[in-house]
Write an enzyme that holds these catalytic residues in place. Structure first.
Site, PDB file in Angstrom:
ATOM      1  N   LYS A  32      -3.228 -10.371  -6.884  1.00  0.00           N
ATOM      2  CA  LYS A  32      -4.503 -10.630  -6.206  1.00  0.00           C
ATOM      3  C   LYS A  32      -5.635  -9.786  -6.787  1.00  0.00           C
ATOM      4  CE  LYS A  32      -5.439  -8.454  -2.334  1.00  0.00           C
ATOM      5  NZ  LYS A  32      -5.541  -7.905  -0.977  1.00  0.00           N
ATOM      6  N   LYS A  36       0.828  -1.218   0.000  1.00  0.00           N
ATOM      7  CA  LYS A  36       0.000   0.000   0.000  1.00  0.00           C
ATOM      8  C   LYS A  36       0.857   1.260   0.000  1.00  0.00           C
ATOM      9  CE  LYS A  36      -4.524  -1.490   1.508  1.00  0.00           C
ATOM     10  NZ  LYS A  36      -5.643  -1.307   2.442  1.00  0.00           N
ATOM     11  N   LYS A  83     -10.406  -4.754  -4.848  1.00  0.00           N
ATOM     12  CA  LYS A  83     -11.420  -3.765  -5.182  1.00  0.00           C
ATOM     13  C   LYS A  83     -10.804  -2.434  -5.608  1.00  0.00           C
ATOM     14  CE  LYS A  83     -13.158  -4.112  -0.383  1.00  0.00           C
ATOM     15  NZ  LYS A  83     -12.119  -4.062   0.590  1.00  0.00           N
TER      16      LYS A  83
HETATM   17  P1  TYM Z   1     -10.481  -6.543   2.937  1.00  0.00           P
HETATM   18  O1  TYM Z   1     -11.615  -5.576   3.050  1.00  0.00           O
HETATM   19  O2  TYM Z   1      -9.324  -6.180   2.116  1.00  0.00           O
HETATM   20  O3  TYM Z   1     -11.006  -7.939   2.415  1.00  0.00           O
HETATM   21  C1  TYM Z   1     -12.084  -8.596   3.056  1.00  0.00           C
HETATM   22  C2  TYM Z   1     -11.849 -10.087   3.054  1.00  0.00           C
HETATM   23  O4  TYM Z   1     -11.731 -10.566   1.714  1.00  0.00           O
HETATM   24  C3  TYM Z   1     -10.539 -11.320   1.590  1.00  0.00           C
HETATM   25  N1  TYM Z   1     -10.013 -11.122   0.219  1.00  0.00           N
HETATM   26  C4  TYM Z   1      -9.767 -12.099  -0.642  1.00  0.00           C
HETATM   27  N2  TYM Z   1      -9.894 -13.435  -0.565  1.00  0.00           N
HETATM   28  C5  TYM Z   1      -9.562 -14.171  -1.652  1.00  0.00           C
HETATM   29  N3  TYM Z   1      -9.111 -13.625  -2.811  1.00  0.00           N
HETATM   30  C6  TYM Z   1      -8.959 -12.290  -2.935  1.00  0.00           C
HETATM   31  N4  TYM Z   1      -8.528 -11.758  -4.080  1.00  0.00           N
HETATM   32  C7  TYM Z   1      -9.294 -11.469  -1.817  1.00  0.00           C
HETATM   33  N5  TYM Z   1      -9.279 -10.113  -1.607  1.00  0.00           N
HETATM   34  C8  TYM Z   1      -9.707  -9.931  -0.350  1.00  0.00           C
HETATM   35  C9  TYM Z   1      -9.605 -10.767   2.646  1.00  0.00           C
HETATM   36  O5  TYM Z   1      -8.609 -11.693   2.988  1.00  0.00           O
HETATM   37  C10 TYM Z   1     -10.565 -10.504   3.772  1.00  0.00           C
HETATM   38  O6  TYM Z   1     -10.808 -11.684   4.515  1.00  0.00           O
HETATM   39  N6  TYM Z   1      -7.802  -6.231   7.100  1.00  0.00           N
HETATM   40  C11 TYM Z   1      -9.026  -6.782   6.574  1.00  0.00           C
HETATM   41  C12 TYM Z   1     -10.268  -6.261   7.266  1.00  0.00           C
HETATM   42  C13 TYM Z   1     -10.250  -6.440   8.752  1.00  0.00           C
HETATM   43  C14 TYM Z   1     -10.340  -7.673   9.442  1.00  0.00           C
HETATM   44  C15 TYM Z   1     -10.327  -7.333  10.820  1.00  0.00           C
HETATM   45  C16 TYM Z   1     -10.455  -9.004   9.022  1.00  0.00           C
HETATM   46  C17 TYM Z   1     -10.177  -5.442   9.669  1.00  0.00           C
HETATM   47  N7  TYM Z   1     -10.241  -5.987  10.915  1.00  0.00           N
HETATM   48  C18 TYM Z   1     -10.415  -8.328  11.803  1.00  0.00           C
HETATM   49  C19 TYM Z   1     -10.534  -9.983  10.022  1.00  0.00           C
HETATM   50  C20 TYM Z   1     -10.521  -9.650  11.387  1.00  0.00           C
HETATM   51  C21 TYM Z   1      -9.095  -6.394   5.098  1.00  0.00           C
HETATM   52  O7  TYM Z   1      -8.406  -5.547   4.654  1.00  0.00           O
HETATM   53  O8  TYM Z   1     -10.033  -6.985   4.407  1.00  0.00           O
END
Ligand code: TYM
Length: 335
Positions: free
Chosen positions: A200, A117, A203
Site C-alpha cells: 500500500k 505496525k 505516508k
Molecule cells: P490514515 O491517516 O492512515 O489514512 C487516512 C485515509 O486514507 C486512506 N488511505 C488510503 N486509501 C487508498 N489507498 C491508500 N494507499 C491509502 N492509504 C490511506 C485510509 O483508508 C483512510 O481512510 N484509522 C484511520 C484514521 C481514523 C479514522 C477514524 C477513519 C481514526 N479514526 C474514524 C475513519 C473513522 C487511519 O489510520 O487513517
C-alpha cells in the site's frame, strides 16, 4: 451542520502523522468532497491516534493545522461541516475507555494493521497501538454515524467497530447507530506504492514510494518516471499480473476524472512513457490548485484556530449526548 442532526451523519478522520499522500486523497478525501452535500459531516484530525507512533511534538502540531487547511483546500466547507481535532473533544478518550471493556484481546490481536505496525515499530509495541481500533470505534459511535468513507485498509477497523457497537447494544438496547463503511469498489480504494506495487502507498513509506500532497510538479514527474511497471508494454487493468501499470491507470483515472477504460483507450499502443506523462499531468493538475489554496489558508492562523474552536464546540455538543447516555446505561452514578 446544525446541532439538530437531520441528514444522515458521515464521519471520517485522517491521522496528522505525516504529509498526506495521493493515496489518502484518492481513497478518502476525494470521496469526502463528493459525499459532503448529502450528509451532515464531521471530519476529524486524529491526533490522538497519531501518538501510537512516536511523533516530534512541533511537527505534530504543524501537521494538524496543515491537515485542517488541506480539508478546506480540497473543498470541504467548515461552515457546513464540522472540522476538528480529536484531542479537542475529550469524550473520544472517555468513550474509548468504556468500549475497551467491551472489546476482546483476541479480536484486537487479529487486526492486520496492529500486526503490520508492530513489525515496523518493533521497539515500540505500545498498548495504544493495540487498542487503536477501540478509539476509532469511539470516534465513529459518538456521533451516531451512518456512513464512514475510508480506504480499503480500514475495512477491518470498521468491522470491529460494528461488532463492538452490536455487542454493546445487545446488552443495553439501541444506544449506538451501526455505521456502514463507504469503500470504493475499484482499485482506487487501495493505491499502491510506486516502487513496490505489492504494498500500500503510505505516508510512512520510503520517499520514492509515494507522491505527497505537497510534492512539486518536478517531484511528481521524477517519482512517476521511476515507478515500477512490467515488460509487456500493454496498458490495461490487471491487478494480479500487472499491479504497477494498473496502479498508474487507477491514479491517472482518479486524478483526471476519467474511467480506467477511458484512460486505457486513449493511451492504447503509446507505451508506458505516455502513461507516466498522462498520470503526471493529471496529478499535477489536481495538486497545484489545492497546494495554492492550502498555503493561502495556512497563512491565516487565526482563521484556522477559529475553524477548530468552532468545530470542537459543535462536535462536543453532539458527543456529549451519546456519552451521557452510555454512562447512564452502564450504571455510572449520575449527579
Ligand atoms: P490514515 O491517516 O492512515 O489514512 C487516512 C485515509 O486514507 C486512506 N488511505 C488510503 N486509501 C487508498 N489507498 C491508500 N494507499 C491509502 N492509504 C490511506 C485510509 O483508508 C483512510 O481512510 N484509522 C484511520 C484514521 C481514523 C479514522 C477514524 C477513519 C481514526 N479514526 C474514524 C475513519 C473513522 C487511519 O489510520 O487513517
Amino acid at each position: 451542520m446544525s446541532e439538530t442532526v437531520r441528514k444522515p451523519v458521515l464521519y471520517s478522520a485522517v491521522q496528522p502523522s505525516g504529509t498526506l499522500t495521493i493515496g489518502n486523497y484518492i481513497g478518502a478525501l476525494r470521496n469526502f468532497v463528493k459525499l459532503e452535500k448529502d450528509y451532515d459531516c464531521l471530519f476529524c484530525m486524529a491526533d490522538l491516534h497519531a501518538l501510537t507512533v512516536r511523533q516530534e511534538p512541533a511537527a505534530l502540531r504543524r501537521r494538524t493545522a496543515e491537515l485542517a487547511a488541506l480539508y478546506i483546500a480540497c473543498g470541504l466547507d467548515p461552515e457546513k461541516n464540522i472540522i476538528y481535532a480529536q484531542s479537542h473533544v475529550p469524550m473520544h478518550a472517555e468513550l474509548a475507555w468504556i468500549l475497551n471493556c467491551f472489546t476482546y484481546m483476541g479480536e484486537l490481536s487479529r487486526m492486520t494493521q496492529f500486526k503490520d505496525k508492530s513489525a515496523k515499530h518493533a521497539d515500540n509495541i505500545n498498548a495504544g497501538l493495540f487498542t487503536y481500533p477501540v478509539l476509532m470505534a469511539a470516534d465513529i459511535l459518538l456521533y451516531q454515524t451512518d456512513v464512514v468513507p475510508v480506504g480499503a485498509d480500514q475495512k477491518q477497523h470498521l468491522e470491529i467497530c460494528r461488532d463492538i457497537a452490536e455487542r454493546f447494544n445487545s446488552v443495553y438496547g439501541d444506544v449506538f447507530k451501526i455505521p456502514e463503511p463507504y469503500i470504493a469498489k475499484s482499485a482506487a480504494a487501495r493505491i499502491m506504492a510506486l516502487n513496490d506495487p505489492g504494498s500500500k502507498m503510505s505516508k510512512s513509506g520510503e520517499p520514492d514510494s509515494f507522491i505527497s500532497m505537497a510534492d512539486t510538479p518536478d517531484d511528481v514527474r521524477r517519482k512517476l518516471r521511476r515507478a515500477v511497471t512490467d515488460s509487456d508494454g500493454e496498458i490495461r487493468v490487471d491487478p494480479e499480473n500487472k499491479p504497477g501499470v494498473t496502479n498508474l491507470i487507477t491514479i491517472c483515472a482518479a486524478m483526471s476524472g476519467k474511467t480506467a477504460e477511458e484512460v486505457c483507450a486513449e493511451l492504447q499502443g503509446k507505451g508506458y512513457g505516455a502513461l507516466k506523462d498522462a498520470t503526471t499531468e493529471a496529478v499535477v493538475s489536481v495538486l497545484s490548485p489545492i497546494q495554492a489554496e492550502q498555503k493561502r489558508i495556512l497563512a491565516d492562523k487565526q482563521y484556522i484556530n477559529d475553524v477548530l474552536k468552532n468545530g470542537s464546540e459543535r462536535a462536543s455538543a453532539l458527543a456529549f449526548r451519546t456519552l451521557r447516555k452510555v454512562y447512564k446505561k452502564v450504571g455510572l452514578y449520575q449527579l
